[in-house]
Scaffold this motif. Structure first.
Motif, PDB file in Angstrom:
ATOM      1  N   PHE A  36       6.948   3.355   2.578  1.00 14.26           N
ATOM      2  CA  PHE A  36       5.831   4.276   2.783  1.00 14.26           C
ATOM      3  C   PHE A  36       4.679   3.951   1.838  1.00 14.26           C
ATOM      4  O   PHE A  36       3.521   3.926   2.236  1.00 14.26           O
ATOM      5  N   GLU A  37       5.015   3.696   0.587  1.00 17.64           N
ATOM      6  CA  GLU A  37       3.978   3.471  -0.432  1.00 17.64           C
ATOM      7  C   GLU A  37       3.154   2.223  -0.129  1.00 17.64           C
ATOM      8  O   GLU A  37       1.943   2.199  -0.360  1.00 17.64           O
ATOM      9  N   ARG A  38       3.788   1.178   0.388  1.00 18.71           N
ATOM     10  CA  ARG A  38       3.071  -0.067   0.717  1.00 18.71           C
ATOM     11  C   ARG A  38       1.913   0.159   1.681  1.00 18.71           C
ATOM     12  O   ARG A  38       0.961  -0.603   1.695  1.00 18.71           O
ATOM     13  N   ASN A  39       1.997   1.200   2.502  1.00 17.74           N
ATOM     14  CA  ASN A  39       0.950   1.496   3.485  1.00 17.74           C
ATOM     15  C   ASN A  39      -0.122   2.433   2.952  1.00 17.74           C
ATOM     16  O   ASN A  39      -1.071   2.753   3.668  1.00 17.74           O
ATOM     17  N   GLY A  45       0.776  -2.549  -5.806  1.00 12.45           N
ATOM     18  CA  GLY A  45       2.118  -3.083  -6.003  1.00 12.45           C
ATOM     19  C   GLY A  45       3.005  -2.129  -6.773  1.00 12.45           C
ATOM     20  O   GLY A  45       2.538  -1.179  -7.397  1.00 12.45           O
ATOM     21  N   THR A  46       4.296  -2.403  -6.721  1.00 11.10           N
ATOM     22  CA  THR A  46       5.297  -1.614  -7.432  1.00 11.10           C
ATOM     23  C   THR A  46       6.282  -2.555  -8.083  1.00 11.10           C
ATOM     24  O   THR A  46       6.683  -3.541  -7.482  1.00 11.10           O
ATOM     25  N   THR A  47       6.645  -2.244  -9.299  1.00 14.60           N
ATOM     26  CA  THR A  47       7.672  -2.980 -10.016  1.00 14.60           C
ATOM     27  C   THR A  47       8.815  -2.013 -10.306  1.00 14.60           C
ATOM     28  O   THR A  47       8.574  -0.891 -10.740  1.00 14.60           O
ATOM     29  N   ILE A  48      10.032  -2.446 -10.045  1.00 13.87           N
ATOM     30  CA  ILE A  48      11.226  -1.639 -10.310  1.00 13.87           C
ATOM     31  C   ILE A  48      11.979  -2.311 -11.450  1.00 13.87           C
ATOM     32  O   ILE A  48      12.254  -3.509 -11.387  1.00 13.87           O
ATOM     33  N   ILE A  49      12.309  -1.545 -12.482  1.00 13.39           N
ATOM     34  CA  ILE A  49      13.049  -2.084 -13.618  1.00 13.39           C
ATOM     35  C   ILE A  49      14.308  -1.255 -13.811  1.00 13.39           C
ATOM     36  O   ILE A  49      14.248  -0.032 -13.903  1.00 13.39           O
ATOM     37  N   LEU A  50      15.446  -1.958 -13.867  1.00 15.16           N
ATOM     38  CA  LEU A  50      16.742  -1.345 -14.175  1.00 15.16           C
ATOM     39  C   LEU A  50      17.176  -1.918 -15.525  1.00 15.16           C
ATOM     40  O   LEU A  50      17.708  -3.025 -15.574  1.00 15.16           O
ATOM     41  N   GLU A  75       0.140  10.339  -4.207  1.00 18.59           N
ATOM     42  CA  GLU A  75       1.069  11.290  -4.819  1.00 18.59           C
ATOM     43  C   GLU A  75       0.999  12.667  -4.159  1.00 18.59           C
ATOM     44  O   GLU A  75       1.982  13.390  -4.143  1.00 18.59           O
ATOM     45  N   SER A  76      -0.165  13.025  -3.615  1.00 19.65           N
ATOM     46  CA  SER A  76      -0.355  14.326  -2.974  1.00 19.65           C
ATOM     47  C   SER A  76      -0.010  14.310  -1.486  1.00 19.65           C
ATOM     48  O   SER A  76       0.038  15.365  -0.856  1.00 19.65           O
ATOM     49  N   SER A  77       0.215  13.116  -0.946  1.00 16.27           N
ATOM     50  CA  SER A  77       0.487  13.009   0.494  1.00 16.27           C
ATOM     51  C   SER A  77       1.805  13.687   0.850  1.00 16.27           C
ATOM     52  O   SER A  77       2.703  13.815   0.018  1.00 16.27           O
ATOM     53  N   GLN A  78       1.902  14.109   2.098  1.00 18.55           N
ATOM     54  CA  GLN A  78       3.121  14.766   2.568  1.00 18.55           C
ATOM     55  C   GLN A  78       4.323  13.838   2.471  1.00 18.55           C
ATOM     56  O   GLN A  78       5.414  14.251   2.085  1.00 18.55           O
ATOM     57  N   ASP A  79       4.127  12.540   2.808  1.00 17.24           N
ATOM     58  CA  ASP A  79       5.226  11.568   2.716  1.00 17.24           C
ATOM     59  C   ASP A  79       5.759  11.484   1.295  1.00 17.24           C
ATOM     60  O   ASP A  79       6.972  11.538   1.066  1.00 17.24           O
ATOM     61  N   ALA A  80       4.857  11.326   0.330  1.00 16.70           N
ATOM     62  CA  ALA A  80       5.280  11.216  -1.074  1.00 16.70           C
ATOM     63  C   ALA A  80       5.962  12.498  -1.530  1.00 16.70           C
ATOM     64  O   ALA A  80       6.998  12.453  -2.201  1.00 16.70           O
ATOM     65  N   GLN A  81       5.394  13.643  -1.194  1.00 19.51           N
ATOM     66  CA  GLN A  81       5.981  14.916  -1.606  1.00 19.51           C
ATOM     67  C   GLN A  81       7.387  15.090  -1.030  1.00 19.51           C
ATOM     68  O   GLN A  81       8.301  15.523  -1.736  1.00 19.51           O
TER      69      GLN A  81
END
Length: 179
Positions: A36-39, A45-50, A75-81
């Protein structure tokens, strides 16, 4: 022409502790969140760190957007929420302070989940870079030298060196997120 502060890249860091027994649900949620975020408009971009590797219960999600308005809109979008409400079933928010040096390293491939490099490796890269830059001829000293050094490290040397040394900084502790 000066820079417009409304159009500067912004970054947010979300850290979550994954609830025991919900690792698969969290991974599935994360894949959907990233899709969802990519659109989202302004998404960079997003980085994931474990930090503990593939068995880590802690996950950092580092999001980058072209500006604050686009990040707030996402962040305020319905998808993100909806997605952020759902993730509370699989994890809890985690709060922690960072030294700041971690943010100098640009991760090489945003589809990968990587462990942060050990601090001693980051220290070696910073030392070598500072040593080389410290031998440049600088007309002024004190504040000007420090400012030049910080700008050079942050915007030029560290991103370049982190790319060149990525195999050493992030050795074989990589797992791929399937898109």
């Amino acid at each position: 022409m000066g820079r417009n502060p409304k159009n500067e890249e912004v970054t947010s860091v979300i850290s979550r502790n994954i609830n025991s027994g919900h690792e698969k649900e969290y991974d599935d949620w994360l894949r959907r969140y990233l899709a969802f975020e990519r659109n989202a408009p302004g998404y960079l971009g997003t980085t994931i760190i474990l930090p503990g590797g593939s068995s880590s219960t802690l996950c950092y999600i580092i999001n980058r957007f072209t500006d604050k308005a686009h990040m707030v809109a996402w962040e305020s979008s319905q998808d993100a929420q909806n997605l952020l409400g759902e993730v509370n079933h699989y994890s809890t928010r985690h709060y922690e302070k960072a030294t700041g040096l971690e943010t100098w390293f640009t991760l090489p491939d945003l589809k990968r989940t990587l462990l942060a490099p050990p601090r001693w490796k980051m220290a070696i890269v910073v030392f070598v870079t500072a040593y080389v830059l410290g031998h440049w001829h600088i007309l002024a000293n004190g504040a000007i030298y420090s400012g030049v050094l910080v700008v050079m490290l942050t915007y030029f040397a560290m991103p370049l060196l982190s790319k060149l040394l990525r195999r050493w900084l992030y050795p074989s502790q990589v797992r791929y997120l399937q898109s």
